[in-house]
Motif scaffolding. Structure first.
Motif, short mmCIF file in Angstrom:
data_model
loop_
_atom_site.label_atom_id
_atom_site.label_comp_id
_atom_site.label_asym_id
_atom_site.label_seq_id
_atom_site.Cartn_x
_atom_site.Cartn_y
_atom_site.Cartn_z
N ASP A 27 0.83 -1.21 0.00
CA ASP A 27 0.00 0.00 0.00
C ASP A 27 0.86 1.27 0.00
O ASP A 27 2.02 1.27 0.44
CB ASP A 27 -0.99 0.02 1.17
N ALA A 28 0.27 2.33 -0.55
CA ALA A 28 0.96 3.62 -0.67
C ALA A 28 -0.05 4.71 -0.33
O ALA A 28 -0.33 5.58 -1.14
CB ALA A 28 1.52 3.79 -2.08
N GLY A 29 -0.57 4.64 0.89
CA GLY A 29 -1.63 5.55 1.29
C GLY A 29 -1.17 6.84 1.93
O GLY A 29 -1.99 7.58 2.48
N ILE A 30 0.13 7.11 1.89
CA ILE A 30 0.67 8.38 2.35
C ILE A 30 1.45 8.99 1.20
O ILE A 30 1.65 8.35 0.16
CB ILE A 30 1.57 8.19 3.59
N SER A 31 1.89 10.22 1.34
CA SER A 31 2.54 10.91 0.23
C SER A 31 3.83 10.22 -0.18
O SER A 31 4.51 9.58 0.63
CB SER A 31 2.83 12.36 0.61
N THR A 32 4.17 10.37 -1.46
CA THR A 32 5.43 9.82 -1.95
C THR A 32 6.61 10.40 -1.19
O THR A 32 7.57 9.68 -0.87
CB THR A 32 5.57 10.13 -3.45
N ARG A 33 6.55 11.68 -0.89
CA ARG A 33 7.64 12.31 -0.13
C ARG A 33 7.81 11.64 1.22
O ARG A 33 8.94 11.35 1.64
CB ARG A 33 7.35 13.80 0.04
N ARG A 34 6.71 11.37 1.89
CA ARG A 34 6.81 10.76 3.21
C ARG A 34 7.30 9.31 3.11
O ARG A 34 8.09 8.86 3.94
CB ARG A 34 5.45 10.81 3.90
N ILE A 35 6.84 8.59 2.10
CA ILE A 35 7.33 7.22 1.89
C ILE A 35 8.84 7.25 1.67
O ILE A 35 9.59 6.48 2.27
CB ILE A 35 6.63 6.56 0.69
N GLN A 36 9.29 8.15 0.79
CA GLN A 36 10.72 8.25 0.50
C GLN A 36 11.52 8.61 1.74
O GLN A 36 12.56 7.99 2.03
CB GLN A 36 10.95 9.28 -0.61
N GLN A 37 11.05 9.58 2.51
CA GLN A 37 11.76 9.97 3.73
C GLN A 37 11.84 8.82 4.73
O GLN A 37 12.88 8.61 5.37
CB GLN A 37 11.07 11.18 4.36
N SER A 38 10.76 8.07 4.84
CA SER A 38 10.74 6.93 5.77
C SER A 38 11.71 5.85 5.31
O SER A 38 12.46 5.28 6.13
CB SER A 38 9.33 6.35 5.87
N LEU A 39 11.72 5.55 4.03
CA LEU A 39 12.62 4.51 3.51
C LEU A 39 14.08 4.92 3.64
O LEU A 39 14.94 4.09 3.93
CB LEU A 39 12.27 4.18 2.06
N ILE A 40 14.37 6.19 3.42
CA ILE A 40 15.75 6.67 3.58
C ILE A 40 16.20 6.47 5.03
O ILE A 40 17.35 6.08 5.29
CB ILE A 40 15.86 8.14 3.14
N LYS A 41 15.32 6.72 5.99
CA LYS A 41 15.66 6.47 7.39
C LYS A 41 16.01 5.01 7.63
O LYS A 41 16.79 4.68 8.52
CB LYS A 41 14.49 6.87 8.29
N LEU A 42 15.41 4.13 6.82
CA LEU A 42 15.64 2.70 6.97
C LEU A 42 16.79 2.20 6.10
O LEU A 42 17.05 1.00 6.03
CB LEU A 42 14.36 1.93 6.61
N GLY A 43 17.46 3.11 5.42
CA GLY A 43 18.63 2.74 4.63
C GLY A 43 18.34 2.29 3.22
O GLY A 43 19.17 1.63 2.58
N THR A 44 17.19 2.65 2.69
CA THR A 44 16.84 2.28 1.32
C THR A 44 16.09 3.44 0.68
O THR A 44 16.13 4.57 1.17
CB THR A 44 16.02 0.97 1.31
#
Length: 257
Positions: A27-44
């Motif tokens: 699922d992608a129910g939040i903004s792309t920017r927020r998804i990207q920021q979250s994944l960067i925090k996780l190292g991807t």
């Protein structure tokens, strides 16, 4: 296996899984920017995803999909009826819209969608297998069928809806038609029902459970966990589960195996 619930609730849902060589977003129910920021925090990052699995077409599960698909070349999987029902389908690049099969692989993991009961066109949950482990996801779940029980059986990690406390919902400010929808067999799973579902599943020696998709108005993480744990305790099953909470505005993470 790594499971990271990036956001969960009526305001938006997204979960990142890394299992074997596969990096998958459900699922992608939040903004792309927020998804990207979250994944960067996780190292991807989104660019490293191997696929995105969509459970159904409601806005809180696809809100960020349009921008994500236009900026990143990642295949997105959903049922044919779900694609047809998406309010933004006409704006999506067709070459990355993939129709779900009964079973398929992404990198080295096997993915099996299963039908769930919810007021959407063709909603599904997912069981994901790899590295001798299984992660299953079932949110927006109005009623637990035998098929759902079989799909969730023997999961190492389970992301399970625990949407509302029935008394809080009944006594809350929602209009009656909305309360009726939530309580129906095509609505959402209550804390109590989530707890009893866990007791009735065929399971391994230990299961990690994320309580997900909690209502902001009719639930709290503390109430959800307390209710589920009381049910488990009543059946002397407390030691067989680890309960993890999820939130609409921060990441909940687990590394297992």
């Amino acid at each position: 296996m790594e499971v990271h619930v990036l956001a969960s609730g009526s305001s938006g849902n997204a979960t990142y899984l890394q299992l074997g060589q596969a990096r998958i977003l459900v699922d992608a129910g939040i903004s792309t920017r927020r998804i990207q920021q979250s994944l960067i925090k996780l190292g991807t990052s989104i660019a490293e995803l191997d696929g995105i699995l969509i459970t159904h077409e409601h806005r809180d599960h696809i809100y960020g999909l349009e921008t994500l698909m236009k900026k990143f070349h990642v295949p997105v999987y959903a049922t044919a009826k779900t694609w047809d029902a998406m309010y933004l389908k006409a704006r999506l690049p067709d070459n990355y819209c993939v129709e779900l099969k009964p079973s398929f692989t992404v990198q080295d993991v096997c993915i099996e969608p299963f039908r769930i009961s919810h007021d959407a066109a063709d909603p599904v949950g997912y069981s994901i297998y790899g590295e001798n482990m299984k992660c299953s996801m079932a949110t927006d779940l109005g009623f637990v069928t035998e098929g759902v029980k079989q799909a969730l059986a023997l999961s190492d990690v389970l992301v399970l809806e625990s949407n509302h406390d029935v008394k809080m919902l009944e006594n809350g400010s929602y209009p009656w038609y909305l309360k009726k929808r939530i309580l129906s067999n095509r609505g959402h799973l209550s804390n109590l029902d989530a707890g009893w579902l866990l007791t009735r599943l065929e399971r391994k020696n230990h299961t990690h459970v994320f309580l997900a998709h909690m209502s902001k108005e009719n639930n709290t993480p503390e109430v959800a966990k307390s209710t589920v744990c009381e049910v488990l305790q009543s059946q002397k099953l407390t030691d067989e589960f680890s309960i993890h909470l999820t939130y609409p505005d921060c990441i909940s993470s687990l590394s297992a195996g």
